[in-house]
Design a protein around this motif. Structure first.
Motif, short mmCIF file in Angstrom:
data_model
loop_
_atom_site.label_atom_id
_atom_site.label_comp_id
_atom_site.label_asym_id
_atom_site.label_seq_id
_atom_site.Cartn_x
_atom_site.Cartn_y
_atom_site.Cartn_z
N THR A 15 31.97 116.72 15.66
CA THR A 15 31.88 118.37 15.84
C THR A 15 30.34 118.80 15.34
O THR A 15 30.21 118.05 14.36
CB THR A 15 32.58 119.18 15.01
OG1 THR A 15 32.46 118.47 13.42
CG2 THR A 15 34.45 119.24 15.34
N TYR A 51 32.68 117.00 22.64
CA TYR A 51 32.39 118.14 23.73
C TYR A 51 31.37 117.80 24.50
O TYR A 51 30.16 116.26 24.08
CB TYR A 51 32.09 119.32 23.06
CG TYR A 51 30.95 119.74 22.13
CD1 TYR A 51 31.13 118.89 21.44
CD2 TYR A 51 29.97 120.55 22.57
CE1 TYR A 51 29.22 118.90 20.10
CE2 TYR A 51 28.89 120.79 21.95
CZ TYR A 51 29.04 119.99 20.92
OH TYR A 51 27.34 120.35 20.24
N SER A 82 34.66 119.93 28.01
CA SER A 82 34.47 121.69 27.12
C SER A 82 32.94 121.40 26.94
O SER A 82 32.40 120.41 26.81
CB SER A 82 35.52 121.39 26.03
OG SER A 82 34.54 122.82 25.07
N ARG A 86 34.75 120.85 20.22
CA ARG A 86 36.59 121.06 19.62
C ARG A 86 37.10 121.00 18.09
O ARG A 86 36.00 120.12 17.55
CB ARG A 86 37.33 120.37 20.40
CG ARG A 86 37.62 121.28 21.87
CD ARG A 86 38.14 119.96 23.45
NE ARG A 86 38.15 120.00 24.64
CZ ARG A 86 38.65 119.66 25.49
NH1 ARG A 86 39.01 118.87 25.47
NH2 ARG A 86 38.58 120.42 26.57
N GLY A 87 37.89 121.42 17.19
CA GLY A 87 38.92 120.80 16.61
C GLY A 87 38.71 119.03 16.48
O GLY A 87 39.10 118.99 18.09
N LEU A 90 43.55 118.46 19.19
CA LEU A 90 43.72 119.43 20.24
C LEU A 90 44.86 119.71 20.52
O LEU A 90 45.77 118.75 20.70
CB LEU A 90 42.85 118.35 21.50
CG LEU A 90 42.97 119.37 22.92
CD1 LEU A 90 42.25 120.48 22.65
CD2 LEU A 90 42.81 118.23 23.63
N GLU A 121 40.67 129.14 21.60
CA GLU A 121 39.08 129.00 20.53
C GLU A 121 39.41 128.04 19.63
O GLU A 121 40.98 126.66 19.68
CB GLU A 121 39.16 130.11 20.23
CG GLU A 121 39.67 131.09 20.65
CD GLU A 121 39.89 132.67 20.09
OE1 GLU A 121 39.10 133.69 20.69
OE2 GLU A 121 39.95 132.67 19.16
N THR A 122 39.10 127.58 18.78
CA THR A 122 38.72 126.75 17.91
C THR A 122 38.95 127.42 16.34
O THR A 122 38.41 128.69 15.85
CB THR A 122 37.44 125.95 17.68
OG1 THR A 122 37.61 125.47 19.01
CG2 THR A 122 37.93 124.45 16.78
N THR A 123 39.55 127.11 15.79
CA THR A 123 39.87 127.20 14.26
C THR A 123 38.97 127.85 13.27
O THR A 123 37.80 126.25 13.04
CB THR A 123 40.82 126.21 12.93
OG1 THR A 123 40.85 125.22 13.40
CG2 THR A 123 42.41 127.15 13.78
N MET A 126 37.33 124.20 11.86
CA MET A 126 37.57 123.03 13.03
C MET A 126 38.30 122.14 13.49
O MET A 126 38.32 120.63 13.33
CB MET A 126 36.07 122.27 12.82
CG MET A 126 35.19 123.46 12.91
SD MET A 126 34.36 123.57 14.06
CE MET A 126 33.77 123.10 15.48
N THR A 129 42.52 122.95 17.74
CA THR A 129 41.52 124.07 19.35
C THR A 129 42.78 124.34 19.98
O THR A 129 44.19 123.07 20.44
CB THR A 129 40.58 122.83 19.77
OG1 THR A 129 39.30 122.61 19.11
CG2 THR A 129 40.21 124.12 20.91
N GLU A 131 44.50 125.14 23.05
CA GLU A 131 43.97 124.82 24.98
C GLU A 131 45.70 125.13 25.52
O GLU A 131 46.21 125.38 25.14
CB GLU A 131 43.36 124.00 25.55
CG GLU A 131 41.79 124.52 25.46
CD GLU A 131 40.52 123.08 25.43
OE1 GLU A 131 41.26 121.67 26.32
OE2 GLU A 131 40.17 123.73 24.97
#
Ligand code: FES
Ligand code: FES
Lengths: 296, 228
Positions: A15, A51, A82, A86-87, A90, A121-123, A126, A129, A131
């Motif tokens: 990330t 991402y 994305s 993203r975390g 997924l 959203e993503t926590t 991290m 995510t 979706e």
């Protein structure tokens, strides 16, 4: 199978990191044969960074001589891509028609409240995510939730906590005690035929396999798990990832003679004689999980 | 040459002509919205529908994108076409009631009312500005983003594009926003250029090569107002 499992076990979704123009250029050059390959380029960048960083898209536009609008248009058109980091995990909940009538909205609500985020959203840590997608093509199994590429069918609201818990530990963790694909082997040196088993040092609750290794003018011992399919090792040397090491027999000190090369990384495969007949071969490159068993 | 029949009249046109062009040649009016000479046909608004074929096989197509074919039978104002066109106009009116262009078209077709919820969108996604920017201005500063409900037009990453020359072509051609320039609401601006730059008319020498389409020019008006 085991291979992939262990690989995805150790891999980390990266990330937010700096974009390396060299990497992007390499990816672009690999694919840039015709216009249609732009998606392949973006896919690869996404695998690299998790991402699509803005910087990367600008480099791609520069290198492929395509306008940034086009690339941005593609990147925003496909759900797969994305533009935000993203975390690690997924979580993809299906909100397609079939899943919808089978109660997917409640599943999404539950996921949202358990993760404390909204869809898309993503926590903050991290980790996750969330979706939503519109149909995964498995409508008869709805409501469908996909976590890290694993499909879960007929998901119930009550089972979600457990699913997320499992996702945290990784679905591919092999339960060594229970997994039938994993069994202990006893090996000996193919040269002097003396046993390499070390009762005094246990790995995975089984006697370990002791060999001597050397690389870069350093020597030392290495102990491997004797469970075929387990990658647990212990060594006194600090072997960097990707180094190819030499394996020696601790008794006759002869180098274990390699007869073939690894199909995945081309490093020599080290043979070990298996008691009861057969040869186990393991790749001599640190980090490469290739191994095989030839039963004679 | 290709011969086709439009509203019962034979017409010969060259290969590659669209039905719309052929009809215009004969003088049959077909309303258009997303079509403009000099820009490639796009077929977004569907206002230019015509009916082709006969009997149960007859179907509605958008004439601006449909190529003329040998022996094609076209009706530009059958009942079915009129009904479809009015419906399209009603829908356009619902999404963009403030647009002068759409209001004019609607009234020309006798639509005094529409029955849908008004949305007050500022874009009907006709793609005129995108094609203008690409094909006439050779800039490619704006484009389509996202898809479905979230489709929108704008610059990549919503920041001012490096290739935008603030020519104003996109605003000139836009049928939906009659504002021409969103100078005072920069977050709504498509290129946002005017918010970041001194208006071109004030510092001409910097923008010698610029083609300014802003007419009336909001920047000029603001300037003159504050002067007084
Ligand atoms: S609707 Fe969920 S898989 Fe098709
Ligand atoms: S003018 Fe033909 S579809 Fe818009």
């Amino acid at each position: 199978m085991i291979q992939k499992a262990a690989l995805s076990n150790g891999d980390e979704v990266m990330t937010q990191q700096d974009v390396d123009p060299v990497i992007i250029t390499k990816i672009v050059e690999k694919h840039n044969k015709d216009r249609g390959e732009i998606i392949a380029i973006l896919e690869e960048i996404q695998t690299e960074y998790g991402y699509l960083p803005e910087e990367a898209l600008r480099i791609v536009s520069d290198k492929t001589k395509r306008s940034l609008v086009d690339i941005y248009g593609i990147a925003t058109f496909y759900r797969l891509f994305s533009l935000k980091p993203r975390g690690k995990h997924l979580v993809c909940a299906c909100l397609g028609t079939a899943c919808h009538v089978r109660g997917a909205p409640r599943i999404v609500e539950e996921l949202q409240s358990q993760l404390g985020i909204q869809a898309g959203e993503t926590t903050a840590d991290m980790e996750f995510t969330l979706e939503t997608v519109n149909c995964l093509g498995a409508c008869a199994l709805g409501p469908v939730v996909v976590i890290d590429g694993h499909y879960f069918s007929k998901v119930k609201k009550s089972g979600i906590g457990q699913l997320l818990e499992k996702a945290r530990t990784g679905f591919d963790k092999i339960d060594i005690a229970k997994d039938k694909r994993i069994f202990p082997i006893e090996v000996s040196c193919p040269h002097c035929n003396r046993s390499l088993m070390d009762e005094s040092f246990a790995i995975d609750n089984h006697p370990s396999i002791r060999v001597a290794i050397s690389f870069d003018h350093q020597d030392g011992w290495l102990r491997l798990s004797c469970l075929y399919g387990s990658y647990n090792i212990s060594t006194e040397l600090d072997v960097p990832m990707d180094t190819v090491v030499k394996f020696n027999c601790p008794h006759c000190h002869v180098e274990l003679p390699s007869t073939s090369n690894c199909a995945m990384c081309k490093a020599p495969m080290v043979p070990l004689l298996v008691r009861g007949g057969g040869i186990a071969k393991i790749c001599s490159r640190r980090g490469c999980k290739n191994h095989m068993l030839d039963v004679l | 040459m290709i011969t086709l029949k439009i509203n019962g009249l034979d017409v010969s046109v060259e290969q590659g002509t669209t039905v719309l062009e052929a009809a215009n040649f004969l003088g049959f009016p077909i309303p258009t919205l997303c079509h403009m000479e000099g820009l490639s046909p796009y077929g977004a608004c569907r206002l230019c529908v015509v009916e082709i074929g006969e009997g149960p096989k007859a179907k509605l197509v958008s004439s601006c994108t449909y190529p003329a074919q040998e022996g094609l039978k076209v009706r530009t104002a059958s009942n079915r076409v009129i009904r479809a066109r009015r419906m399209i106009l009603e829908l356009l009116l619902a999404s963009c009631p403030q647009s002068k262009t759409i209001q004019d078209l609607a009234s020309a077709h006798g639509i005094r009312q529409q029955r849908f919820r008004q949305e007050y969108e500022d874009c009907i996604l006709c793609g005129l500005c995108v094609r203008m920017c690409d094909e006439q201005m050779m800039a490619k500063a704006i484009g389509f983003r996202g898809r479905g409900e979230n489709r929108s037009i704008g610059t990549p990453f919503d920041v001012k594009s490096d290739v935008c020359r603030t020519c104003g072509g996109c605003m000139y051609i836009c049928p939906a926003c009659q504002l021409r320039c969103t100078y005072n609401e920069p977050e709504k601006a498509i290129c946002g250029g005017c918010a970041n730059l001194t208006p071109p008319c004030l510092e001409k020498e910097h923008f010698d090569d610029m083609m300014c389409y802003m007419d009336p020019c909001v920047a000029c008006e603001i300037e003159t107002k504050t002067d007084k």
